[in-house]
Design a protein around this motif. Structure first.
Motif, short mmCIF file in Angstrom:
data_model
loop_
_atom_site.label_atom_id
_atom_site.label_comp_id
_atom_site.label_asym_id
_atom_site.label_seq_id
_atom_site.Cartn_x
_atom_site.Cartn_y
_atom_site.Cartn_z
N ASN A 20 -10.36 1.43 6.04
CA ASN A 20 -10.61 0.06 5.62
C ASN A 20 -9.90 -0.26 4.29
O ASN A 20 -10.08 0.44 3.30
N LYS A 21 -9.10 -1.32 4.27
CA LYS A 21 -8.31 -1.65 3.08
C LYS A 21 -9.19 -1.98 1.88
O LYS A 21 -8.84 -1.68 0.73
N GLU A 22 -10.34 -2.60 2.16
CA GLU A 22 -11.26 -2.91 1.05
C GLU A 22 -11.76 -1.62 0.40
O GLU A 22 -11.85 -1.52 -0.83
N ASN A 23 -12.07 -0.61 1.20
CA ASN A 23 -12.53 0.66 0.66
C ASN A 23 -11.46 1.32 -0.20
O ASN A 23 -11.74 1.90 -1.25
N GLN A 25 -9.13 -0.28 -1.85
CA GLN A 25 -9.01 -1.08 -3.08
C GLN A 25 -10.13 -0.76 -4.05
O GLN A 25 -9.92 -0.70 -5.27
N ILE A 26 -11.33 -0.54 -3.52
CA ILE A 26 -12.47 -0.20 -4.39
C ILE A 26 -12.19 1.11 -5.11
O ILE A 26 -12.45 1.26 -6.31
N ASP A 29 -9.68 0.46 -7.90
CA ASP A 29 -10.29 -0.22 -9.05
C ASP A 29 -11.17 0.75 -9.84
O ASP A 29 -11.18 0.75 -11.08
N SER A 66 -16.99 -1.63 5.34
CA SER A 66 -16.91 -1.58 3.88
C SER A 66 -18.05 -0.71 3.36
O SER A 66 -19.19 -0.82 3.83
N CYS A 107 -19.26 -0.59 -8.88
CA CYS A 107 -19.28 -1.88 -8.17
C CYS A 107 -20.51 -2.71 -8.58
O CYS A 107 -20.44 -3.94 -8.67
N TYR A 113 -17.29 -7.60 -8.17
CA TYR A 113 -17.93 -7.22 -6.90
C TYR A 113 -19.32 -7.83 -6.82
O TYR A 113 -20.13 -7.69 -7.73
N TYR A 115 -22.20 -7.06 -5.68
CA TYR A 115 -22.93 -5.88 -5.21
C TYR A 115 -24.08 -5.61 -6.15
O TYR A 115 -23.88 -5.42 -7.35
#
Length: 335
Positions: A20-23, A25-26, A29, A66, A107, A113, A115
């Motif tokens: 997953n691209k979001e994972n 990116q996290i 970061d 995610s 996060c 985020y 979260y």
């Protein structure tokens, strides 16, 4: 199982490409934050490798969701999978879980985020010497808050004393504290309106002794045309502090709390928030007295409103679990 063998067993470039691209990116970061904190290259590499294992597990076992969508049962399943299916040692599983905790704490604290609840931390580590993570939430007491504040004042760190006091009194997030301007702080007990998570707008509150500190700090600071309450430099060299610098100032106070406790501990902006909400819920702030002269203890619903939480379960997650104390008190058991 050796650490390198574990990594090689799970990681392939083909699998990583599918994560997953979001994972991804996290992770990027999170590691950028740790580089900014000047963590060692070995520490950063260790986190990167461990988190890639976690994300590949999520790819294979949890539909590549995610990591911010995962709940308590998902993290429990993760621990059991690595322990029972992969025969990892408890220490190794706890290391992976510790990496998860740190990532999600980042996060939770970072305003980029949306979260609020770190479900990974709600799953206990496996027995046999779980790995201690210096990002684990801990709580300082009201007495420790006062001691730290007094030491900051004694050492001439008035601005840091103000930051510490407003941060605690208001339970403000870093982004909210960063928005405070100097105007009107001496005339009441509320800051200018700040913008919190999900675009919520509200004032941060502080008590009278904090207001006295603010007055001392502003008198010492003198006249200038900078709106922000937080500055660096003196005289003509004054300028507003950066967002990251404010974070570093809060973290730097860790040294004083470590002196008081006699053991190393780390303070982050969310430490003040957690500790303040716990303080209000348990009724330990000696400055807040009811009409009968007792220290005020606030309900969970009141603490929720103060914290600007939409869901009361979020507020509950910020507090210590006192269920064992309640049971001991019910039956008169000694601890």
């Amino acid at each position: 199982m050796a650490r390198g063998k574990i990594y090689n067993q799970f990681y392939t470039s083909e699998l990583w490409e599918q994560v997953n691209k979001e994972n991804k990116q996290i992770i990027n970061d999170f590691l950028a934050e740790y580089k900014q904190r000047q963590k060692s290259k070995g520490t950063i590499k260790g986190y990167y490798n461990d988190l890639r294992i976690i994300m590949i597990y999520i790819l294979k076992e949890l539909d590549n969701r995610s990591i911010l969508e995962l709940k308590k049962k998902d993290f429990r399943g993760l621990s059991l999978y690595f322990s029972e299916e992969c025969n990892m040692s408890s220490a190794r599983v706890n290391r992976l879980k510790s990496a998860c905790n740190s990532l999600l704490t980042f996060c939770e604290e970072d305003d980029d985020y949306n979260y609020e609840i770190n479900y990974s931390k709600k799953v206990s580590g496996l027995p046999k010497k779980p790995v201690k993570d210096d990002e684990d939430d801990f709580f300082f007491t009201f007495d420790e808050f006062i001691k730290v504040r007094d030491i900051l004042v004694e050492r001439g760190r008035l601005q840091d004393a103000v930051l510490w006091s407003i941060g605690f009194d208001s339970a403000g997030r870093r982004n909210e504290l960063f928005q405070i301007t100097k105007h009107g702080l001496s005339t009441g007990n509320k800051t200018n309106i700040v913008i919190g998570k999900r675009g919520k707008k509200f004032n941060l509150v502080y008590l009278d002794d904090t207001k006295e500190l603010i007055d001392k700090y502003l008198n010492e600071r003198g006249e200038d045309n900078i709106d922000s309450l937080w500055i660096k430099g003196m005289g003509e060299n004054k300028s507003p502090v950066t967002y990251d610098a404010l974070y570093d100032r809060i973290c730097s106070i860790s040294k004083i709390l470590s002196e008081i406790r006699g053991e190393e501990c780390n303070i982050f902006p969310h430490t003040l928030r957690h500790s303040r909400l716990e303080c209000l819920a348990q009724g330990t702030d000696a400055r807040l007295i009811d009409k009968d002269g007792n220290i005020r203890k606030y309900s969970l619903e009141q603490v929720q409103i103060f914290a600007h939480h939409s869901d009361i379960s979020t507020t509950q997650s910020y507090l210590k679990d006192h269920s064992e104390d309640t049971i001991n008190e019910m039956f008169g058991f000694s601890v």
